[in-house]
Write a protein that holds these residues in place. Structure first.
Motif, PDB file in Angstrom:
ATOM      1  N   SER A 179       0.842  -1.184   0.000  1.00  0.00           N
ATOM      2  CA  SER A 179       0.000   0.000   0.000  1.00  0.00           C
ATOM      3  C   SER A 179       0.880   1.238   0.000  1.00  0.00           C
ATOM      4  O   SER A 179       2.098   1.159   0.163  1.00  0.00           O
ATOM      5  N   GLU A 180       0.259   2.394  -0.154  1.00  0.00           N
ATOM      6  CA  GLU A 180       0.996   3.656  -0.125  1.00  0.00           C
ATOM      7  C   GLU A 180       1.660   3.877   1.229  1.00  0.00           C
ATOM      8  O   GLU A 180       2.690   4.547   1.323  1.00  0.00           O
ATOM      9  N   ASP A 181       1.092   3.333   2.285  1.00  0.00           N
ATOM     10  CA  ASP A 181       1.690   3.509   3.615  1.00  0.00           C
ATOM     11  C   ASP A 181       3.096   2.932   3.684  1.00  0.00           C
ATOM     12  O   ASP A 181       3.942   3.426   4.440  1.00  0.00           O
ATOM     13  N   ASP A 182       3.371   1.875   2.918  1.00  0.00           N
ATOM     14  CA  ASP A 182       4.702   1.256   2.944  1.00  0.00           C
ATOM     15  C   ASP A 182       5.784   2.224   2.487  1.00  0.00           C
ATOM     16  O   ASP A 182       6.952   2.088   2.875  1.00  0.00           O
ATOM     17  N   ARG A 183       5.423   3.199   1.664  1.00  0.00           N
ATOM     18  CA  ARG A 183       6.408   4.156   1.164  1.00  0.00           C
ATOM     19  C   ARG A 183       7.023   4.984   2.288  1.00  0.00           C
ATOM     20  O   ARG A 183       8.118   5.523   2.136  1.00  0.00           O
ATOM     21  N   ARG A 184       6.326   5.104   3.409  1.00  0.00           N
ATOM     22  CA  ARG A 184       6.803   5.918   4.527  1.00  0.00           C
ATOM     23  C   ARG A 184       7.621   5.114   5.521  1.00  0.00           C
ATOM     24  O   ARG A 184       8.195   5.673   6.450  1.00  0.00           O
ATOM     25  N   ASP A 185       7.679   3.818   5.353  1.00  0.00           N
ATOM     26  CA  ASP A 185       8.394   2.945   6.279  1.00  0.00           C
ATOM     27  C   ASP A 185       9.888   3.012   5.998  1.00  0.00           C
ATOM     28  O   ASP A 185      10.317   2.888   4.843  1.00  0.00           O
ATOM     29  N   PHE A 186      10.701   3.201   7.034  1.00  0.00           N
ATOM     30  CA  PHE A 186      12.147   3.328   6.812  1.00  0.00           C
ATOM     31  C   PHE A 186      12.747   2.057   6.237  1.00  0.00           C
ATOM     32  O   PHE A 186      13.829   2.098   5.646  1.00  0.00           O
ATOM     33  N   ARG A 187      12.071   0.924   6.370  1.00  0.00           N
ATOM     34  CA  ARG A 187      12.598  -0.311   5.797  1.00  0.00           C
ATOM     35  C   ARG A 187      12.466  -0.329   4.272  1.00  0.00           C
ATOM     36  O   ARG A 187      13.082  -1.152   3.605  1.00  0.00           O
ATOM     37  N   PHE A 188      11.698   0.604   3.753  1.00  0.00           N
ATOM     38  CA  PHE A 188      11.630   0.813   2.298  1.00  0.00           C
ATOM     39  C   PHE A 188      12.383   2.076   1.900  1.00  0.00           C
ATOM     40  O   PHE A 188      13.071   2.102   0.870  1.00  0.00           O
ATOM     41  N   ALA A 189      12.262   3.117   2.690  1.00  0.00           N
ATOM     42  CA  ALA A 189      12.881   4.406   2.399  1.00  0.00           C
ATOM     43  C   ALA A 189      13.719   4.827   3.606  1.00  0.00           C
ATOM     44  O   ALA A 189      13.226   5.522   4.499  1.00  0.00           O
ATOM     45  N   PRO A 190      14.985   4.417   3.675  1.00  0.00           N
ATOM     46  CA  PRO A 190      15.791   4.656   4.879  1.00  0.00           C
ATOM     47  C   PRO A 190      16.015   6.125   5.205  1.00  0.00           C
ATOM     48  O   PRO A 190      16.358   6.455   6.343  1.00  0.00           O
TER      49      PRO A 190
END
Length: 315
Positions: free
Chosen positions: A225-236
């Motif tokens: 989902s779009e929420d994953d884009r804000r997770d540091f494990r995707f975007a450090p």
């Protein structure tokens, strides 16, 4: 500076070949295409002392295939440093085979072991599987390094593109878990942002192979989902804290939509007190690490990587 002449010629050749983009191929065919064609334009595989097919622990009990490259006969009384390598490919493509030449080059040139890990790919394995597999592989290496005459106190974590993302994320997760940091994070044009809003993304997102369309397709394969884009494990870049991490050596390509991702991450690390060296390679595009069979500039990158590796491990 202008696009490197050899780089421009390669782009023209690819354009004349009219190869479909990855979204048209789909994940399975795209993987086959990369495994078949990337070695054709990469450096000739170098000889090393030994290559061992092993298995390492992944996330949630998974078993991951890995390939261990050794530059010389193991000396058990003197364990050797090791690069834990995660390949690129948008979390969707890439393999041990497509990065075999790069791993052999780094192993032979830096005179240290390289452990290349076949983390699980999307869309079969969605976020955060790749990130958690990478972290699990690092934990495995800390525990099992001595089984292969490797030095757990001289580990480098590195990768290109998505593999660079995974390397940065692994260092963040290790710090938060109270585990030792590697001696170096080797980040080759890593993705660090989640939304593709940088100037480089907009300027170089069309016409240089890694297009906005291809990036969006990679993200669609991997994210839930779009929420994953804000997770540091995707975007450090979005981690709350970038202090107390291993020093970083970050390479970016001039004509790369991810160039600003590397710049921003270097700035973020340095501001937090984590030493980060940023090196830009002019005139080339994203992915040029693997173009050493047809371009000169990748050899400069290889030499830069190996110098940073040797310095960090004092070999």
């Amino acid at each position: 500076m202008p696009l490197d002449l050899d780089m421009a010629e390669l782009l023209n050749r690819l354009e004349r070949a009219k190869a479909p983009e990855y979204p048209e191929m789909g994940a399975i065919l795209a993987r086959q295409f990369v495994d078949t064609n990337l070695p054709v334009i990469d450096v000739r595989p170098q000889s090393v002392h030994a290559v061992k097919e092993i298995q390492v622990d992944g996330w949630q009990g998974a078993t991951l295939n890995a390939r261990l490259y050794l530059p010389s006969e193991p000396i058990w009384a003197k364990p050797m440093p090791v690069l834990l390598w995660f390949h690129g490919g948008g979390f969707t493509i890439g393999s041990l085979d497509s990065y075999d030449a790069v791993c052999r080059t780094l192993c032979a040139g830096a005179e240290m072991a390289v452990l290349s890990v076949d983390y699980r790919l999307a869309p079969e394995h969605k976020f955060p599987t790749a990130a958690m597999d990478a972290f699990a592989a690092y934990q495995w290496l800390l525990t099992h390094a001595s089984d292969y005459a490797l030095d757990a106190q001289r580990i480098i974590i590195g990768g290109d593109s998505a593999g660079g993302t995974l390397s940065a994320v692994t260092c963040l997760q290790a710090r938060d878990a109270g585990l030792p940091q590697p001696v170096l994070q080797l980040l080759i044009y890593p993705g660090t942002c989640g939304f593709g809003e940088t100037a480089a993304y907009k300027r170089f997102g069309v016409g240089f192979r890694l297009t906005q369309r291809v990036i969006d397709w990679f993200f669609e394969q991997y994210l839930n989902s779009e929420d994953d884009r804000r997770d540091f494990r995707f975007a450090p870049l979005y981690a709350e804290n970038h202090a107390d991490l291993a020093p970083a050596w970050i390479a970016i390509a001039e004509y790369d939509p991810l160039a600003d991702d590397g710049r921003l991450y270097a700035d973020k690390l340095n501001a937090a007190g984590t030493p980060a060296e940023l090196v830009q390679y002019d005139g080339v595009i994203h992915g040029f690490l693997n173009f050493g069979g047809v371009l000169k500039r990748p050899h400069e990158l290889h030499q830069g990587m190996m110098a940073a590796m040797r310095t960090s491990t004092h070999t």
